[in-house]
Design a protein around this motif. Structure first.
Motif, PDB file in Angstrom:
ATOM      1  N   CYS A  53       0.843  -1.201   0.000  1.00 27.32           N
ATOM      2  CA  CYS A  53       0.000   0.000   0.000  1.00 27.32           C
ATOM      3  C   CYS A  53       0.876   1.248   0.000  1.00 27.32           C
ATOM      4  N   CYS A  92      -3.482   0.488  -3.006  1.00 30.40           N
ATOM      5  CA  CYS A  92      -2.916  -0.798  -2.622  1.00 30.40           C
ATOM      6  C   CYS A  92      -2.998  -1.759  -3.798  1.00 30.40           C
ATOM      7  N   SER A 113      -2.772  -6.115  -4.502  1.00 27.62           N
ATOM      8  CA  SER A 113      -2.727  -7.413  -3.842  1.00 27.62           C
ATOM      9  C   SER A 113      -1.512  -8.211  -4.304  1.00 27.62           C
ATOM     10  N   TYR A 151      -6.705  -1.078  -5.115  1.00 27.40           N
ATOM     11  CA  TYR A 151      -7.572  -0.162  -4.365  1.00 27.40           C
ATOM     12  C   TYR A 151      -7.039   1.253  -4.551  1.00 27.40           C
ATOM     13  N   SER A 178      -2.454  -8.154   4.319  1.00 24.93           N
ATOM     14  CA  SER A 178      -3.718  -7.767   3.710  1.00 24.93           C
ATOM     15  C   SER A 178      -3.874  -6.259   3.806  1.00 24.93           C
ATOM     16  N   ILE A 179      -4.801  -5.721   3.005  1.00 24.97           N
ATOM     17  CA  ILE A 179      -5.067  -4.288   3.063  1.00 24.97           C
ATOM     18  C   ILE A 179      -5.582  -3.919   4.451  1.00 24.97           C
ATOM     19  N   GLN A 180      -6.477  -4.750   4.990  1.00 22.68           N
ATOM     20  CA  GLN A 180      -7.030  -4.460   6.309  1.00 22.68           C
ATOM     21  C   GLN A 180      -5.936  -4.435   7.363  1.00 22.68           C
ATOM     22  N   ALA A 181      -5.036  -5.396   7.289  1.00 19.76           N
ATOM     23  CA  ALA A 181      -3.953  -5.444   8.270  1.00 19.76           C
ATOM     24  C   ALA A 181      -3.088  -4.198   8.177  1.00 19.76           C
ATOM     25  N   PHE A 219      -3.864  -1.211   6.937  1.00 23.97           N
ATOM     26  CA  PHE A 219      -4.597  -0.018   7.358  1.00 23.97           C
ATOM     27  C   PHE A 219      -4.794   0.014   8.871  1.00 23.97           C
ATOM     28  N   ASN A 220      -4.767  -1.143   9.506  1.00 27.53           N
ATOM     29  CA  ASN A 220      -4.863  -1.206  10.964  1.00 27.53           C
ATOM     30  C   ASN A 220      -3.496  -1.203  11.622  1.00 27.53           C
ATOM     31  N   TYR A 248       1.229  -3.754   9.657  1.00 25.68           N
ATOM     32  CA  TYR A 248       2.115  -3.994   8.524  1.00 25.68           C
ATOM     33  C   TYR A 248       3.381  -4.695   8.985  1.00 25.68           C
TER      34      TYR A 248
END
Length: 123
Positions: free
Chosen positions: A35, A50, A52, A59, A101-104, A106-107, A110
């Motif tokens: 990302c 981002c 994959s 994204y 993952s993108i969620q990981a 963004f939270n 990383y």
């Protein structure tokens, strides 16, 4: 040393283009989601784009759709962010991050985070 290194930033006029690179050192990017984030002075960090690791799905945040393109070259262990039609509001430090993952990412879960490269859009 395991790290991400960004490059390609600089000063550009409105409407111009830049291509940012995010290169991995010491590990392979093949299995990571990558990302790009940016942070302007006085503003919160923003997730820009981002890509994959599996199917190349992408994204983009709304403000860059149609102007920015993210891509990856696994042979060169590098992810790119092509930025066209740059606007004043694109001025920021751009950083890349690698994660599961993108969620990981963004939270803030990383695995790797680069040092950033400055993009300045000015006339």
């Amino acid at each position: 040393q395991l790290q991400l290194v960004e490059s390609g930033g600089g000063l550009v006029q409105p409407g111009g283009s830049l291509r940012l690179s995010c290169a991995a050192s010491g590990f392979t990017l093949d299995y990571y989601v990558i990302c790009w984030f940016r942070q302007a002075p006085g503003k919160e960090r923003e997730g820009v784009s981002c890509i994959s690791s599996s199917d190349g799905s992408t994204y983009y945040t709304d403000s860059v759709k149609g102007r920015f393109t993210i891509s990856r070259d696994n042979a060169k262990n590098t992810v790119y962010l092509q930025m066209n039609s740059l606007k004043f509001e694109d001025t920021a430090v751009y950083s890349c991050a690698a994660g599961a993952s993108i969620q990981a990412i963004f939270n803030l879960g990383y695995d790797y985070w680069g040092q950033g490269t400055q993009v300045t859009v000015s006339s």
